[in-house]
Design a protein around this motif. Structure first.
Motif, short mmCIF file in Angstrom:
data_model
loop_
_atom_site.label_atom_id
_atom_site.label_comp_id
_atom_site.label_asym_id
_atom_site.label_seq_id
_atom_site.Cartn_x
_atom_site.Cartn_y
_atom_site.Cartn_z
N ILE A 103 32.13 -62.64 -122.28
CA ILE A 103 33.30 -62.53 -123.16
C ILE A 103 34.31 -63.62 -122.84
N GLN A 104 35.18 -63.87 -123.78
CA GLN A 104 36.31 -64.77 -123.57
C GLN A 104 37.57 -64.02 -123.99
N LEU A 105 38.50 -63.89 -123.06
CA LEU A 105 39.74 -63.17 -123.32
C LEU A 105 40.79 -64.17 -123.81
N TYR A 106 41.36 -63.92 -124.96
CA TYR A 106 42.37 -64.80 -125.53
C TYR A 106 43.79 -64.29 -125.29
N ALA A 107 44.00 -63.02 -125.36
CA ALA A 107 45.35 -62.46 -125.25
C ALA A 107 45.25 -61.03 -124.77
N PRO A 108 46.27 -60.51 -124.15
CA PRO A 108 47.55 -61.15 -123.88
C PRO A 108 47.46 -62.14 -122.72
N ALA A 109 48.37 -63.10 -122.71
CA ALA A 109 48.33 -64.18 -121.73
C ALA A 109 48.42 -63.66 -120.30
N GLN A 110 49.23 -62.64 -120.06
CA GLN A 110 49.39 -62.10 -118.71
C GLN A 110 48.07 -61.53 -118.19
N LEU A 111 47.33 -60.83 -119.03
CA LEU A 111 46.04 -60.27 -118.63
C LEU A 111 45.01 -61.37 -118.45
N ARG A 112 45.04 -62.36 -119.32
CA ARG A 112 44.14 -63.52 -119.18
C ARG A 112 44.38 -64.22 -117.84
N THR A 113 45.66 -64.40 -117.49
CA THR A 113 46.01 -65.05 -116.22
C THR A 113 45.51 -64.24 -115.04
N ALA A 114 45.67 -62.92 -115.09
CA ALA A 114 45.19 -62.06 -114.01
C ALA A 114 43.67 -62.14 -113.89
N MET A 115 42.99 -62.16 -115.01
CA MET A 115 41.53 -62.26 -115.00
C MET A 115 41.08 -63.58 -114.39
N LEU A 116 41.70 -64.67 -114.81
CA LEU A 116 41.36 -65.99 -114.27
C LEU A 116 41.62 -66.06 -112.77
N ALA A 117 42.71 -65.48 -112.31
CA ALA A 117 43.02 -65.48 -110.87
C ALA A 117 41.94 -64.75 -110.09
N GLN A 118 41.49 -63.60 -110.58
CA GLN A 118 40.44 -62.85 -109.90
C GLN A 118 39.12 -63.63 -109.89
N LEU A 119 38.79 -64.26 -111.01
CA LEU A 119 37.56 -65.04 -111.08
C LEU A 119 37.62 -66.23 -110.13
N ARG A 120 38.76 -66.91 -110.08
CA ARG A 120 38.91 -68.06 -109.17
C ARG A 120 38.83 -67.62 -107.71
N GLN A 121 39.43 -66.47 -107.40
CA GLN A 121 39.37 -65.96 -106.03
C GLN A 121 37.92 -65.66 -105.64
N GLY A 122 37.17 -65.05 -106.54
CA GLY A 122 35.77 -64.77 -106.27
C GLY A 122 34.94 -66.03 -106.08
N LEU A 123 35.20 -67.02 -106.92
CA LEU A 123 34.48 -68.30 -106.78
C LEU A 123 34.82 -68.98 -105.47
N ALA A 124 36.09 -68.94 -105.06
CA ALA A 124 36.50 -69.57 -103.81
C ALA A 124 35.80 -68.93 -102.61
N LEU A 125 35.58 -67.62 -102.68
CA LEU A 125 34.90 -66.93 -101.58
C LEU A 125 33.43 -67.34 -101.47
#
Length: 66
Positions: free
Chosen positions: A40-62
Protein backbone atom coordinates in the motif's frame (compact mmCIF):
# COMPACT_ATOMS: atom_id res chain seq x y z
CA UNK A 1 -13.32 -6.66 6.11
CA UNK A 2 -14.21 -2.94 6.05
CA UNK A 3 -11.98 -0.57 8.01
CA UNK A 4 -14.91 1.74 8.73
CA UNK A 5 -18.58 2.25 7.98
CA UNK A 6 -17.78 4.90 5.36
CA UNK A 7 -14.99 2.98 3.63
CA UNK A 8 -14.87 3.43 -0.14
CA UNK A 9 -12.78 1.18 -2.37
CA UNK A 10 -12.39 2.13 -6.02
CA UNK A 11 -10.52 -0.12 -8.40
CA UNK A 12 -8.34 1.65 -10.96
CA UNK A 13 -7.74 0.73 -14.61
CA UNK A 14 -4.08 -0.10 -13.87
CA UNK A 15 -5.13 -2.84 -11.44
CA UNK A 16 -4.52 -0.82 -8.29
CA UNK A 17 -7.19 0.41 -5.91
CA UNK A 18 -7.93 3.64 -4.07
CA UNK A 19 -9.26 3.25 -0.54
CA UNK A 20 -10.71 6.01 1.62
CA UNK A 21 -11.97 5.47 5.16
CA UNK A 22 -12.51 7.40 8.36
CA UNK A 23 -10.51 5.58 11.03
CA UNK A 24 -9.17 6.30 14.49
CA UNK A 25 -5.50 7.35 14.46
CA UNK A 26 -4.05 4.90 16.96
CA UNK A 27 -1.31 2.31 17.38
CA UNK A 28 -3.37 -0.61 16.00
CA UNK A 29 -3.98 1.37 12.80
CA UNK A 30 -0.26 2.10 12.43
CA UNK A 31 0.45 -1.60 13.00
CA UNK A 32 -2.04 -2.55 10.29
CA UNK A 33 -0.47 -0.07 7.89
CA UNK A 34 3.03 -1.34 8.63
CA UNK A 35 1.90 -4.95 8.15
CA UNK A 36 0.74 -4.00 4.65
CA UNK A 37 3.54 -1.52 3.88
CA UNK A 38 4.82 -3.53 0.93
CA UNK A 39 1.46 -3.43 -0.80
CA UNK A 40 0.00 0.00 0.00
CA UNK A 41 0.91 3.65 -0.29
CA UNK A 42 -0.42 6.02 2.35
CA UNK A 43 -1.16 9.52 1.06
CA UNK A 44 -2.94 11.19 3.96
CA UNK A 45 -3.14 12.32 6.64
CA UNK A 46 0.40 13.69 6.58
CA UNK A 47 0.98 13.10 10.31
CA UNK A 48 0.15 9.39 9.99
CA UNK A 49 2.24 9.09 6.83
CA UNK A 50 5.19 10.66 8.69
CA UNK A 51 4.77 8.24 11.61
CA UNK A 52 4.64 5.29 9.22
CA UNK A 53 7.77 6.43 7.38
CA UNK A 54 9.63 6.91 10.67
CA UNK A 55 8.79 3.35 11.76
CA UNK A 56 9.81 1.92 8.39
CA UNK A 57 13.11 3.85 8.43
CA UNK A 58 13.82 2.70 11.99
CA UNK A 59 13.25 -0.91 10.96
CA UNK A 60 15.49 -0.56 7.93
CA UNK A 61 18.24 1.03 10.02
CA UNK A 62 18.18 -1.95 12.39
CA UNK A 63 18.63 -4.39 9.52
CA UNK A 64 20.75 -2.41 7.08
CA UNK A 65 24.16 -3.87 6.50
CA UNK A 66 23.46 -7.35 7.82
Amino acid sequence: QPLSADMRLEYQEDGSAHLEATVEDNRPLLGWLLAHAGAIQLYAPAQLRTAMLAQLRQGLALHDGE
